[in-house]
Scaffold this active site. Structure first.
Site, PDB file in Angstrom:
ATOM      1  N   GLU A  14      29.815  26.491  49.296  1.00 30.74           N
ATOM      2  CA  GLU A  14      29.734  27.041  48.058  1.00 30.74           C
ATOM      3  C   GLU A  14      28.997  26.291  47.081  1.00 30.74           C
ATOM      4  O   GLU A  14      29.337  25.237  47.056  1.00 30.74           O
ATOM      5  CB  GLU A  14      31.136  27.750  47.457  1.00 30.74           C
ATOM      6  CG  GLU A  14      30.680  28.312  46.153  1.00 30.74           C
ATOM      7  CD  GLU A  14      31.875  28.757  45.229  1.00 30.74           C
ATOM      8  OE1 GLU A  14      32.712  29.723  45.599  1.00 30.74           O
ATOM      9  OE2 GLU A  14      32.241  27.766  44.148  1.00 30.74           O
ATOM     10  N   ASP A 107      35.900  37.154  35.942  1.00 32.60           N
ATOM     11  CA  ASP A 107      36.761  36.780  34.906  1.00 32.60           C
ATOM     12  C   ASP A 107      36.601  37.634  33.826  1.00 32.60           C
ATOM     13  O   ASP A 107      35.516  38.252  33.536  1.00 32.60           O
ATOM     14  CB  ASP A 107      36.534  35.584  34.603  1.00 32.60           C
ATOM     15  CG  ASP A 107      37.390  34.533  35.674  1.00 32.60           C
ATOM     16  OD1 ASP A 107      38.388  35.155  35.999  1.00 32.60           O
ATOM     17  OD2 ASP A 107      36.977  33.491  35.845  1.00 32.60           O
ATOM     18  N   LYS A 162      41.270  46.580  48.776  1.00 32.73           N
ATOM     19  CA  LYS A 162      39.931  45.950  48.849  1.00 32.73           C
ATOM     20  C   LYS A 162      39.529  46.036  50.487  1.00 32.73           C
ATOM     21  O   LYS A 162      38.348  46.306  50.637  1.00 32.73           O
ATOM     22  CB  LYS A 162      40.068  44.377  48.154  1.00 32.73           C
ATOM     23  CG  LYS A 162      40.136  44.412  46.930  1.00 32.73           C
ATOM     24  CD  LYS A 162      39.743  43.184  46.171  1.00 32.73           C
ATOM     25  CE  LYS A 162      40.313  42.008  46.152  1.00 32.73           C
ATOM     26  NZ  LYS A 162      39.765  40.737  45.482  1.00 32.73           N
TER      27      LYS A 162
HETATM   28  P1  FAD Z   1      40.293  41.918  41.559  1.00 34.57           P
HETATM   29  O1  FAD Z   1      40.348  41.954  43.032  1.00 34.57           O
HETATM   30  O2  FAD Z   1      39.761  43.479  40.903  1.00 34.57           O
HETATM   31  O3  FAD Z   1      41.904  41.806  41.019  1.00 34.57           O
HETATM   32  C1  FAD Z   1      42.058  41.466  39.825  1.00 34.57           C
HETATM   33  C2  FAD Z   1      43.545  41.614  39.243  1.00 34.57           C
HETATM   34  O4  FAD Z   1      43.621  43.085  39.301  1.00 34.57           O
HETATM   35  C3  FAD Z   1      44.353  40.997  40.428  1.00 34.57           C
HETATM   36  O5  FAD Z   1      45.391  40.568  39.719  1.00 34.57           O
HETATM   37  C4  FAD Z   1      44.720  42.069  41.412  1.00 34.57           C
HETATM   38  O6  FAD Z   1      45.919  42.021  41.797  1.00 34.57           O
HETATM   39  C5  FAD Z   1      44.625  43.313  40.333  1.00 34.57           C
HETATM   40  N1  FAD Z   1      44.081  44.715  40.818  1.00 34.57           N
HETATM   41  C6  FAD Z   1      43.058  44.781  41.846  1.00 34.57           C
HETATM   42  N2  FAD Z   1      42.949  46.185  42.128  1.00 34.57           N
HETATM   43  C7  FAD Z   1      43.776  46.786  41.399  1.00 34.57           C
HETATM   44  C8  FAD Z   1      44.074  48.140  41.068  1.00 34.57           C
HETATM   45  N3  FAD Z   1      43.444  49.150  41.896  1.00 34.57           N
HETATM   46  N4  FAD Z   1      44.912  48.401  40.164  1.00 34.57           N
HETATM   47  C9  FAD Z   1      45.668  47.577  39.579  1.00 34.57           C
HETATM   48  N5  FAD Z   1      45.238  46.381  39.694  1.00 34.57           N
HETATM   49  C10 FAD Z   1      44.551  45.896  40.592  1.00 34.57           C
HETATM   50  N6  FAD Z   1      34.474  34.502  39.121  1.00 34.57           N
HETATM   51  C11 FAD Z   1      32.960  34.358  38.792  1.00 34.57           C
HETATM   52  O7  FAD Z   1      32.888  34.866  37.707  1.00 34.57           O
HETATM   53  N7  FAD Z   1      31.985  34.184  39.376  1.00 34.57           N
HETATM   54  C12 FAD Z   1      32.076  33.678  40.691  1.00 34.57           C
HETATM   55  O8  FAD Z   1      30.927  33.545  41.377  1.00 34.57           O
HETATM   56  C13 FAD Z   1      33.581  33.744  41.466  1.00 34.57           C
HETATM   57  N8  FAD Z   1      33.565  33.354  42.707  1.00 34.57           N
HETATM   58  C14 FAD Z   1      34.857  33.404  43.281  1.00 34.57           C
HETATM   59  C15 FAD Z   1      34.890  33.308  44.678  1.00 34.57           C
HETATM   60  C16 FAD Z   1      36.340  33.136  45.283  1.00 34.57           C
HETATM   61  C17 FAD Z   1      36.449  32.890  46.619  1.00 34.57           C
HETATM   62  C18 FAD Z   1      37.510  33.574  44.501  1.00 34.57           C
HETATM   63  C19 FAD Z   1      38.664  33.431  45.020  1.00 34.57           C
HETATM   64  C20 FAD Z   1      37.424  33.807  43.149  1.00 34.57           C
HETATM   65  C21 FAD Z   1      35.968  33.812  42.468  1.00 34.57           C
HETATM   66  N9  FAD Z   1      35.663  34.068  41.303  1.00 34.57           N
HETATM   67  C22 FAD Z   1      34.516  34.101  40.690  1.00 34.57           C
HETATM   68  C23 FAD Z   1      37.093  34.253  40.200  1.00 34.57           C
HETATM   69  C24 FAD Z   1      37.307  35.674  40.198  1.00 34.57           C
HETATM   70  O9  FAD Z   1      36.104  36.613  39.562  1.00 34.57           O
HETATM   71  C25 FAD Z   1      38.530  35.850  39.182  1.00 34.57           C
HETATM   72  O10 FAD Z   1      39.512  35.313  39.706  1.00 34.57           O
HETATM   73  C26 FAD Z   1      38.725  37.315  38.549  1.00 34.57           C
HETATM   74  O11 FAD Z   1      39.738  36.988  37.622  1.00 34.57           O
HETATM   75  C27 FAD Z   1      39.382  38.317  39.802  1.00 34.57           C
HETATM   76  O12 FAD Z   1      38.235  38.835  40.358  1.00 34.57           O
HETATM   77  P2  FAD Z   1      38.533  39.765  41.729  1.00 34.57           P
HETATM   78  O13 FAD Z   1      37.279  40.035  42.269  1.00 34.57           O
HETATM   79  O14 FAD Z   1      39.532  38.852  42.820  1.00 34.57           O
HETATM   80  O15 FAD Z   1      39.501  40.971  40.910  1.00 34.57           O
END
Ligand code: FAD
Length: 298
Positions: A14, A107, A162
């Site tokens: 990454e 975030d 997902k």
């Molecule tokens: P989601 O999968 O949408 O989950 C967010 C929260 O909502 C979780 O608590 C989940 O349990 C809950 N949730 C999911 N779906 C639902 C639903 N249908 N109903 C109710 N609750 C739900 N951030 C950046 O800004 N830029 C990056 O490039 C970046 N890269 C990353 C790469 C990796 C490998 C990882 C692990 C994280 C990365 N992040 C990045 C961080 C990430 O954006 C944050 O952790 C963010 O808070 C959550 O994103 P997500 O896509 O996991 O969200």
């Protein structure tokens, strides 16, 4: 699924878009040095605060594919985008032959009003798959739980959503305790999540980075890891050596136990990727079965 199945683990990196011209040149130089390590892919992060994904993440991902012939994954976080914005990004990726996306919610910043088209990453994944089936989608996962989740069950339940929406593989948040990863992997299997789960590993190589992790990362720090930070806090070379050795130890265990892949958070430093590669690359060389390689689509 047998953990010790004899299949090849992937090794990927990454990188993140730097903020200044000088550091962009540094990143391009690092990418040049990473090329001969032949990673399975390099992913490029994005930021919800970033003004133009096109001029940062997409530009770097295109550079990786065209100059280094390494498949790239574009991180796309959609909390602040609407469908029209995402259409533009997908169109651009299509033209640039980038067909690998890490689909994220991203975030949240309470002071910035967010969009309503993509409340969760699952909404974005479903939208991309409907837009063009041929995009290969990765999604984020959290072996120790996402900080907003009420509990592990809710977290795994939404992770399965997902995958059902179309995620082809999962990449984990960094972790320092492999046992917590194995427990998470088992819960995923029990929940019927059957896509590859790639382990995100961050070598901790300097004091500032170590302090940031202690302050912000929502992960457990094993005694052995804290002892390294404590003992070598004022000895940068020893801290770097011990941090690399810790990450190598994690990787040796994970690959031996049959992990699908290792995604290395390189912090844009080619030497880190090279040190890890030199110490572990023979482990990644066993036979390939059941695994779809990420590719540069034509
Ligand atoms: P989601 O999968 O949408 O989950 C967010 C929260 O909502 C979780 O608590 C989940 O349990 C809950 N949730 C999911 N779906 C639902 C639903 N249908 N109903 C109710 N609750 C739900 N951030 C950046 O800004 N830029 C990056 O490039 C970046 N890269 C990353 C790469 C990796 C490998 C990882 C692990 C994280 C990365 N992040 C990045 C961080 C990430 O954006 C944050 O952790 C963010 O808070 C959550 O994103 P997500 O896509 O996991 O969200």
């Amino acid at each position: 699924m047998n953990l010790l199945e004899n299949k090849k683990a992937s090794l990927s990196f990454e990188v993140f878009p730097p903020s200044s011209k000088a550091t962009i040149d540094g990143l391009y130089s690092s990418l040049q040095q990473m090329e001969d390590l032949r990673p399975d892919f390099i992913s490029v992060t994005c930021s919800n605060r970033q003004l133009s994904l096109e001029d940062s993440t997409v530009k770097i991902a295109t550079h990786i594919q065209t100059h280094h012939q390494v498949p790239s994954i574009v991180h796309l976080s959609a909390a602040y985008l609407n469908k029209g914005d995402v259409d533009q990004v997908l169109e651009s990726l299509h033209q640039k032959k980038i067909h690998n996306i890490l689909a994220l919610r991203g975030d949240l910043y309470p002071e910035i009003p967010r969009g309503t088209d993509f409340l969760y990453a699952g909404d974005l994944i479903a939208y991309i798959k409907e837009w063009d089936q041929s995009f290969s989608i990765s999604a984020a996962c959290y072996p120790e739980g996402h900080p907003e989740s009420a509990n592990t069950i809710a977290d795994i339940y939404h992770l399965r959503e997902k995958v059902q929406a179309g995620a082809d593989q999962l990449i984990t948040q960094l972790f320092f305790d492999n046992d917590l990863f194995y427990q998470f992997q088992e819960k995923c299997w029990l929940a019927g999540i059957d896509v590859p789960i790639i382990a995100g590993i961050m070598p901790v190589v300097n004091k500032r980075q170590a302090e940031r992790i202690i302050r912000t990362a929502n992960v457990q720090l094993p005694k052995k890891f804290l002892a390294i930070l404590d003992k070598y806090a004022d000895n940068p070379i020893a801290l770097r050596d011990a941090g690399l050795a810790y990450a190598i130890d994690q990787i040796v265990d994970l690959v031996t136990q049959g992990v699908s892949g290792i995604h290395l958070y390189t912090m844009n430093q080619a030497e880190i990727a090279r040190s890890i590669y030199n110490a572990t690359h023979s482990l990644f060389a066993s036979t390939v079965e059941n695994q779809q390689p990420i590719s540069i689509s034509s």
